[in-house]
Design an enzyme around this catalytic site. Structure first.
Site, PDB file in Angstrom:
ATOM      1  N   ASP A   1      -2.083  -6.656  -9.607  1.00  0.00           N
ATOM      2  CA  ASP A   1      -3.500  -6.584  -9.049  1.00  0.00           C
ATOM      3  C   ASP A   1      -3.916  -5.287  -9.769  1.00  0.00           C
ATOM      4  O   ASP A   1      -2.875  -4.318  -9.896  1.00  0.00           O
ATOM      5  CB  ASP A   1      -3.711  -6.679  -7.379  1.00  0.00           C
ATOM      6  CG  ASP A   1      -5.182  -6.563  -7.126  1.00  0.00           C
ATOM      7  OD1 ASP A   1      -6.214  -7.372  -7.703  1.00  0.00           O
ATOM      8  OD2 ASP A   1      -5.377  -5.734  -6.494  1.00  0.00           O
TER       9      ASP A   1
ATOM     10  N   GLU B   1      -7.086  -2.048  -9.457  1.00  0.00           N
ATOM     11  CA  GLU B   1      -8.335  -1.554  -8.926  1.00  0.00           C
ATOM     12  C   GLU B   1      -8.939  -0.573  -9.876  1.00  0.00           C
ATOM     13  O   GLU B   1      -8.238  -0.102 -10.869  1.00  0.00           O
ATOM     14  CB  GLU B   1      -7.806  -0.337  -7.587  1.00  0.00           C
ATOM     15  CG  GLU B   1      -7.186  -1.158  -6.586  1.00  0.00           C
ATOM     16  CD  GLU B   1      -8.132  -2.327  -5.880  1.00  0.00           C
ATOM     17  OE1 GLU B   1      -9.490  -2.318  -6.341  1.00  0.00           O
ATOM     18  OE2 GLU B   1      -7.536  -3.354  -5.382  1.00  0.00           O
TER      19      GLU B   1
ATOM     20  N   HIS C   1     -11.955   0.341  -2.474  1.00  0.00           N
ATOM     21  CA  HIS C   1     -10.673   0.564  -2.621  1.00  0.00           C
ATOM     22  C   HIS C   1     -10.207   2.230  -2.030  1.00  0.00           C
ATOM     23  O   HIS C   1      -8.948   2.374  -1.691  1.00  0.00           O
ATOM     24  CB  HIS C   1     -10.118   0.741  -3.858  1.00  0.00           C
ATOM     25  CG  HIS C   1     -11.033   1.213  -5.135  1.00  0.00           C
ATOM     26  ND1 HIS C   1     -10.892   2.666  -4.955  1.00  0.00           N
ATOM     27  CD2 HIS C   1     -11.304   1.000  -6.170  1.00  0.00           C
ATOM     28  CE1 HIS C   1     -11.794   3.095  -6.094  1.00  0.00           C
ATOM     29  NE2 HIS C   1     -11.853   1.928  -6.783  1.00  0.00           N
TER      30      HIS C   1
ATOM     31  N   HIS D   1      -8.984  -2.726  -0.210  1.00  0.00           N
ATOM     32  CA  HIS D   1      -8.084  -3.121  -1.072  1.00  0.00           C
ATOM     33  C   HIS D   1      -7.289  -1.944  -1.685  1.00  0.00           C
ATOM     34  O   HIS D   1      -7.507  -0.888  -1.648  1.00  0.00           O
ATOM     35  CB  HIS D   1      -9.156  -3.351  -2.468  1.00  0.00           C
ATOM     36  CG  HIS D   1      -9.996  -4.615  -2.132  1.00  0.00           C
ATOM     37  ND1 HIS D   1     -10.435  -5.574  -3.214  1.00  0.00           N
ATOM     38  CD2 HIS D   1     -10.626  -5.137  -1.061  1.00  0.00           C
ATOM     39  CE1 HIS D   1     -11.209  -6.397  -2.611  1.00  0.00           C
ATOM     40  NE2 HIS D   1     -11.377  -6.441  -1.238  1.00  0.00           N
TER      41      HIS D   1
ATOM     42  N   ASP E   1      -2.382  -5.786  -2.416  1.00  0.00           N
ATOM     43  CA  ASP E   1      -2.896  -7.155  -2.470  1.00  0.00           C
ATOM     44  C   ASP E   1      -1.992  -8.077  -3.593  1.00  0.00           C
ATOM     45  O   ASP E   1      -2.034  -9.257  -3.590  1.00  0.00           O
ATOM     46  CB  ASP E   1      -4.317  -7.022  -3.546  1.00  0.00           C
ATOM     47  CG  ASP E   1      -5.318  -6.578  -2.556  1.00  0.00           C
ATOM     48  OD1 ASP E   1      -4.985  -6.434  -1.350  1.00  0.00           O
ATOM     49  OD2 ASP E   1      -6.234  -6.127  -2.912  1.00  0.00           O
TER      50      ASP E   1
END
Length: 227
Positions: free
Chosen positions: A7, A9, A57, A150, A155
């Site tokens: 994942d 960000e 985030h 997040h 995640d």
């Protein structure tokens, strides 16, 4: 089979307009089982952090200011990824940012054929249902209470559990457990039979018993076996 669930960000939604990756989290799984091996890094995006992205985030420009550039850890990241399929939720988004960062470094993009999108897997398995990571965690009973904002590694770890569920991992595990239980039950039954078995009784007649038997036979008049 080795796979990487990952994942990212970012500072926004589109690398084509100057948005950059600021965090990546990768989790290694082999045969649908997490191995514990991970790769996690923050990156200095060399630009501001929009308030909307920071609200998602929690990564501020000040926090990222002393972090390495993506290019500083690109080789380490690629070594961890290897040639494995790459699993992500709405994978086109994450692949877009990952390949954009690689191009900035003058490195080759990762082939899209390696992409596994859990959104598409969930859409086929649960048509019409909510497809967010939160919704899928709820559906499969995966604890996400510690997910306040997040975070790429968190995640990715949650997504790894979702991916196992989407590909039948828990059901496979249950079938193996049932098979093992049945095998153990059969073994326990066999052991119980062995424990309850009595030693064989002696069947040979003694000399005294043979003498009594002959005396009994002599009292029988016109026995059938002599006819």
């Amino acid at each position: 089979m080795r796979e990487i669930v990952f994942d990212t960000e970012t500072t926004g939604l589109d690398p084509a307009t100057g948005d950059r990756m600021v965090e990546i989290g990768c989790v290694e799984i082999v045969n649908r089982v997490p191995t514990g091996a991970v790769f996690h890094a923050y990156f200095n995006p060399q630009r501001d952090m929009p308030a909307g992205a920071e609200a998602v985030h929690g990564l501020s420009a000040a926090f990222l200011a002393d972090k390495p550039l993506f290019g500083d850890r690109a080789d380490e990241l690629l070594e961890f990824l290897g040639e494995a399929p790459l699993v992500a939720h709405n994978a086109g988004f994450d692949f877009g940012f990952l390949n954009a960062e690689l191009r900035i470094c003058g490195m080759a993009a990762i082939a899209m054929e390696r992409m596994v999108d859990t959104v598409q897997l969930a859409k086929r398995r649960h048509p019409g249902a909510k497809l967010s990571l939160d919704a899928l965690c709820t559906r499969y009973g995966i604890d996400r209470t510690h997910r306040v904002k997040h975070g790429a590694l968190l995640d990715a770890e949650l997504l790894a559990q979702v991916y196992v569920e989407l590909t039948g991992g828990r059901q496979i595990g249950l079938e193996l457990a049932v098979e093992t239980l049945a095998r153990d039950t059969r073994s326990d039954h066999a052991a119980e039979v062995r424990r309850s078995r009595r030693d064989p009784r002696p069947h040979s007649a003694s000399a005294e018993e043979l003498a009594r038997h002959r005396a009994f036979l002599e009292k029988i008049r016109s026995p059938l076996w002599l006819a």
